[in-house]
Design a protein around this motif. Structure first.
Motif, short mmCIF file in Angstrom:
data_model
loop_
_atom_site.label_atom_id
_atom_site.label_comp_id
_atom_site.label_asym_id
_atom_site.label_seq_id
_atom_site.Cartn_x
_atom_site.Cartn_y
_atom_site.Cartn_z
N GLY A 175 0.79 -1.23 0.00
CA GLY A 175 0.00 0.00 0.00
C GLY A 175 0.82 1.27 0.00
O GLY A 175 0.31 2.34 0.30
N SER A 191 -0.47 4.00 -2.55
CA SER A 191 -1.71 4.65 -2.14
C SER A 191 -1.49 5.57 -0.94
O SER A 191 -2.11 6.62 -0.83
N SER A 195 -0.01 8.79 -2.22
CA SER A 195 -1.03 9.61 -2.87
C SER A 195 -1.95 10.26 -1.85
O SER A 195 -2.33 11.43 -1.97
#
Length: 214
Positions: A102, A105, A108
């Motif tokens: 992850g 993500s 981001s």
């Protein structure tokens, strides 16, 4: 039969795989025998057999006696310990492998919250344990033995890279103020922090580098 011979010059059979001759002394035996009557060695049983004579020999004493190898194992085990702690709402932890899945993500999300994102990339994080494993098995695999030092340097570079990325996640570059941006910065910095598992891996990797150079 010579030890290097692939078979008996007289009958053509391999004495190490046949059940007609003793694999140790070459004495002729019967098919039903389980032990050589001349030297006492166990005889090969009919059916599937695995010749391990060509496999690389693993010297446990040599491996455990190398302090650099022990430090590398500790660094590898540190990948299973918490590398990231999320303290907002529900306390959660993530080790290196779950963090790698992850990382993109998370970077981001950090950028959307006003931070500068993070340099963490899933693929690069996964290279860290691969480099450590390469360092550990280099002595057992002749094809990669000459690259052992590069596995060590790579693991050191990657743990520093991971540390920078984790710091960026923990300390987003939101503007300091008393308005909503300041509150968002405080909430985000309190939400994510580096877990102690990362420090174990980092310290052990540095120790591996130092011990291997001695």
């Amino acid at each position: 039969v010579n030890e290097k011979a692939i078979g008996c010059p007289k009958c053509g059979m391999d004495p190490r795989k046949s059940n007609r001759f003793c694999p140790s002394c070459g004495n002729a035996t019967a098919e039903s025998q389980v032990m050589c009557t001349q030297c006492g060695v166990a005889l090969n049983k009919p059916g599937f057999s695995l010749d391990t004579s060509t496999l690389p020999k693993f010297d446990v004493a040599k491996f455990t006696g190398n302090k650099a190898n022990i430090a590398a194992v500790v660094a590898l085990l540190g990948c299973l310990l918490p590398w990231l702690k999320v303290k907002m709402f529900v306390s959660q932890t993530a080790n290196m492998f779950s963090l790698a899945s992850g990382a993109d993500s998370l970077s981001s999300m950090n950028a959307l919250m006003g931070g500068g994102g993070s340099i963490l990339v899933s693929g690069l994080l996964l290279l860290f344990p691969i480099a450590l494993i390469g360092f550990l098995v280099a002595d057992l695999v002749p094809a990669i033995t000459k690259h052992k030092k590069w596995f060590l340097i790579g693991s050191l570079v990657l743990i520093v890279y991971a540390g920078i990325g984790l710091y960026q996640l923990s300390n987003p570059s939101l503007p300091e103020s008393n308005d909503m941006f300041g509150m968002a910065r405080k909430m985000t910095s309190n939400a994510i922090s580096i877990g102690w598992g990362y420090y174990v891996s980092a310290a052990a990797t540095i120790a591996t580098f130092v011990l291997a150079k001695r």
